[in-house]
Write a protein that holds these residues in place. Structure first.
Motif, PDB file in Angstrom:
ATOM      1  N   SER A  29       0.905  -1.119  -0.058  1.00 42.41           N
ATOM      2  CA  SER A  29       0.100   0.175   0.019  1.00 42.41           C
ATOM      3  C   SER A  29       0.836   1.145  -0.196  1.00 42.41           C
ATOM      4  O   SER A  29       2.046   1.074   0.326  1.00 42.41           O
ATOM      5  N   ARG A  30       0.403   2.422  -0.340  1.00 39.33           N
ATOM      6  CA  ARG A  30       1.076   3.611  -0.290  1.00 39.33           C
ATOM      7  C   ARG A  30       0.248   4.781   0.271  1.00 39.33           C
ATOM      8  O   ARG A  30      -0.897   4.750  -0.406  1.00 39.33           O
ATOM      9  N   ASP A  31       0.872   5.682   0.756  1.00 42.42           N
ATOM     10  CA  ASP A  31       0.363   6.939   1.113  1.00 42.42           C
ATOM     11  C   ASP A  31       1.013   8.163   0.415  1.00 42.42           C
ATOM     12  O   ASP A  31       2.024   8.582   0.989  1.00 42.42           O
ATOM     13  N   ASN A  32       0.520   8.665  -0.709  1.00 40.46           N
ATOM     14  CA  ASN A  32       1.054   9.461  -1.137  1.00 40.46           C
ATOM     15  C   ASN A  32       1.456  10.885  -0.581  1.00 40.46           C
ATOM     16  O   ASN A  32       2.420  11.682  -0.772  1.00 40.46           O
ATOM     17  N   ALA A  33       0.488  11.128   0.332  1.00 39.04           N
ATOM     18  CA  ALA A  33       0.586  12.560   0.943  1.00 39.04           C
ATOM     19  C   ALA A  33       1.624  12.241   2.115  1.00 39.04           C
ATOM     20  O   ALA A  33       2.361  13.200   2.452  1.00 39.04           O
ATOM     21  N   LYS A  34       2.082  10.981   2.383  1.00 38.35           N
ATOM     22  CA  LYS A  34       3.137  10.882   3.533  1.00 38.35           C
ATOM     23  C   LYS A  34       4.557  10.569   2.770  1.00 38.35           C
ATOM     24  O   LYS A  34       5.481  10.227   3.366  1.00 38.35           O
ATOM     25  N   ASN A  35       4.581  10.288   1.362  1.00 36.02           N
ATOM     26  CA  ASN A  35       5.441   9.870   0.570  1.00 36.02           C
ATOM     27  C   ASN A  35       5.888   8.392   1.037  1.00 36.02           C
ATOM     28  O   ASN A  35       7.273   8.144   1.203  1.00 36.02           O
ATOM     29  N   THR A  36       5.271   7.536   1.514  1.00 34.67           N
ATOM     30  CA  THR A  36       5.432   6.372   2.257  1.00 34.67           C
ATOM     31  C   THR A  36       4.884   5.151   1.453  1.00 34.67           C
ATOM     32  O   THR A  36       3.460   5.240   1.095  1.00 34.67           O
ATOM     33  N   VAL A  37       5.669   4.021   1.367  1.00 36.69           N
ATOM     34  CA  VAL A  37       4.929   2.816   0.797  1.00 36.69           C
ATOM     35  C   VAL A  37       5.143   1.910   1.887  1.00 36.69           C
ATOM     36  O   VAL A  37       6.190   1.818   2.612  1.00 36.69           O
ATOM     37  N   TYR A  38       4.197   0.889   1.838  1.00 40.93           N
ATOM     38  CA  TYR A  38       4.268  -0.046   3.175  1.00 40.93           C
ATOM     39  C   TYR A  38       4.111  -1.507   2.512  1.00 40.93           C
ATOM     40  O   TYR A  38       3.571  -1.719   1.239  1.00 40.93           O
ATOM     41  N   LEU A  39       4.616  -2.414   3.297  1.00 39.96           N
ATOM     42  CA  LEU A  39       4.327  -3.884   2.801  1.00 39.96           C
ATOM     43  C   LEU A  39       3.955  -4.598   4.138  1.00 39.96           C
ATOM     44  O   LEU A  39       4.944  -4.753   5.177  1.00 39.96           O
ATOM     45  N   GLN A  40       2.855  -4.934   4.297  1.00 36.39           N
ATOM     46  CA  GLN A  40       2.234  -5.792   5.447  1.00 36.39           C
ATOM     47  C   GLN A  40       2.318  -7.423   4.959  1.00 36.39           C
ATOM     48  O   GLN A  40       1.941  -7.786   3.759  1.00 36.39           O
ATOM     49  N   MET A  41       3.224  -7.797   6.031  1.00 33.75           N
ATOM     50  CA  MET A  41       3.440  -9.362   5.603  1.00 33.75           C
ATOM     51  C   MET A  41       2.961 -10.213   6.635  1.00 33.75           C
ATOM     52  O   MET A  41       3.323  -9.873   8.113  1.00 33.75           O
TER      53      MET A  41
END
Length: 124
Positions: free
Chosen positions: A71-83
């Motif tokens: 997933s990504r949050d463009n407002a926070k400039n962050t991408v996540y990987l939930q494992m």
């Protein structure tokens, strides 16, 4: 220029969960395809998940489908990987990568920027 910094790796027992984060510098984060790769000694870097700028297009390696979510949050400039439901074979160094483009790619050579990686170790 984009700088990527991963966090969230660590040691977890099989069946457990981890959430990796990748923080990106730069105002054009939203225009990049973002990917998560992993690598173990002696093996090529493998794309486990990737997502386009809007989140409307994703790729998952067969080995992680149903267990990992990008997933990504463009407002926070962050991408996540939930494992979730982690397995010992998920043990690797996980890298975040950014590609200047619009089509999701699983090929490492398509990506322009890389983080330094974060170690994920899953014990049996």
């Amino acid at each position: 220029q984009v700088q990527l910094v991963e966090s969230g790796g660590g040691l977890v027992q099989a069946g457990g969960s981890l959430r990796l984060s990748c923080s990106a510098s730069g105002r054009t984060f939203r225009s990049y395809v973002m990917g998560w790769f992993r690598q173990t000694p002696g093996k090529e870097r493998e794309c486990v998940a990737a997502m386009n700028w809007s989140g409307g297009s994703t790729y998952y390696a067969d080995s992680v489908k149903g267990r990992f979510t990008i997933s990504r949050d463009n407002a926070k400039n962050t991408v996540y990987l939930q494992m979730n439901s982690l397995k010992p074979e998920d043990t690797a160094v996980y890298y975040c990568a950014a590609e200047r483009g619009y089509s999701v790619s699983r090929e490492a050579e398509e990506y322009d920027y890389w983080g330094r990686g974060t170690q994920v170790t899953v014990s049996s």
